[in-house]
Design an enzyme around this catalytic site. Structure first.
Site, PDB file in Angstrom:
ATOM      1  N   SER A  76       0.825  -1.205   0.000  1.00  0.00           N
ATOM      2  CA  SER A  76       0.000   0.000   0.000  1.00  0.00           C
ATOM      3  C   SER A  76       0.859   1.254   0.000  1.00  0.00           C
ATOM      4  O   SER A  76       2.070   1.209   0.263  1.00  0.00           O
ATOM      5  CB  SER A  76      -0.976   0.004   1.177  1.00  0.00           C
ATOM      6  OG  SER A  76      -0.282   0.150   2.367  1.00  0.00           O
ATOM      7  N   ASP A  77       0.205   2.361  -0.303  1.00  0.00           N
ATOM      8  CA  ASP A  77       0.884   3.645  -0.317  1.00  0.00           C
ATOM      9  C   ASP A  77      -0.105   4.724   0.110  1.00  0.00           C
ATOM     10  O   ASP A  77      -1.269   4.692  -0.305  1.00  0.00           O
ATOM     11  CB  ASP A  77       1.426   3.956  -1.723  1.00  0.00           C
ATOM     12  CG  ASP A  77       2.362   5.154  -1.688  1.00  0.00           C
ATOM     13  OD1 ASP A  77       3.510   4.990  -1.249  1.00  0.00           O
ATOM     14  OD2 ASP A  77       1.927   6.263  -2.074  1.00  0.00           O
ATOM     15  N   THR A  78       0.372   5.645   0.933  1.00  0.00           N
ATOM     16  CA  THR A  78      -0.466   6.748   1.405  1.00  0.00           C
ATOM     17  C   THR A  78       0.199   8.073   1.061  1.00  0.00           C
ATOM     18  O   THR A  78       1.421   8.206   1.194  1.00  0.00           O
ATOM     19  CB  THR A  78      -0.647   6.681   2.944  1.00  0.00           C
ATOM     20  OG1 THR A  78      -1.278   5.449   3.281  1.00  0.00           O
ATOM     21  CG2 THR A  78      -1.496   7.833   3.471  1.00  0.00           C
TER      22      THR A  78
END
Length: 194
Positions: A76-78
């Protein structure tokens, strides 16, 4: 509950984030952590969730050809999207100060993309949460940076920390997403697999 449904699968979390790891523990599912160093560079024309989708897939692509039949990889990436630009992790104290100053008395978006990869398919989901900050004094910003050192956090803050308690006026959407994972969507996705 989900733990039993997912028994046929091995869940792999490719994230060094202690917050994401804690979310997976709190979901009560068995998982292992596998990490790879990825240079998080994206094409400059991408915007908002296009960036996080791209980076989540890029992190998953590092495992191409390495997954067994029963393994599900989660990456994931935020990022924080504000004033038409992506705010990632701050480079240093000065950068963190400038980022927080820009978020003061304004609304920004926190965008997290999650990529689920098996050896036959790759799927990406994402969540957008709007966060509105009160006006933050220079003293409050400096105190937060000095005491909490938010250098591993997109947008230079953790909503679950001191600055979130004193600084956040309003949230529209998933709170967990702002911490770094849209847990409800991840749970739904894994439930539908099982």
């Amino acid at each position: 509950m989900l733990r039993n449904k997912l028994k046929p699968y091995q869940i792999i979390l490719a994230s060094g984030s202690p917050r994401r790891q804690q979310f997976f523990k709190d979901l009560d599912i068995d998982f292992e952590i596998r990490l790879k160093e990825i240079e998080e560079i994206f094409p400059p024309e991408l915007k908002r969730e296009e960036i996080t989708n791209y980076l989540a897939e890029l992190k998953a692509a590092a495992f191409d050809g390495e997954l067994n039949n029963n393994e599900i990889l989660v990456t994931s990436d935020t990022l924080v999207w504000h004033n038409q630009k992506a705010l990632g992790k701050p480079k240093d104290s000065q950068d963190a100060f400038e980022i927080l100053k820009s978020l003061s008395n304004a609304t920004h978006e926190v965008i997290t993309s999650v990529c689920f990869k098996t050896n036959t398919k790759t799927e990406v989901i994402y969540e957008i949460t709007k966060v509105t900050f009160n006006e933050l004094s220079d003293e409050a910003i400096a105190y937060y940076i000095e005491n909490y050192k938010p250098f591993d956090k997109a947008g230079a803050y953790g909503i679950q920390e001191w600055i979130g308690f004193i600084g956040v006026r309003k949230i529209e959407g998933s709170y967990a997403n702002v911490i770094g994972l849209p847990v409800d969507k991840v749970y739904q996705y894994l439930s539908n697999l099982a």
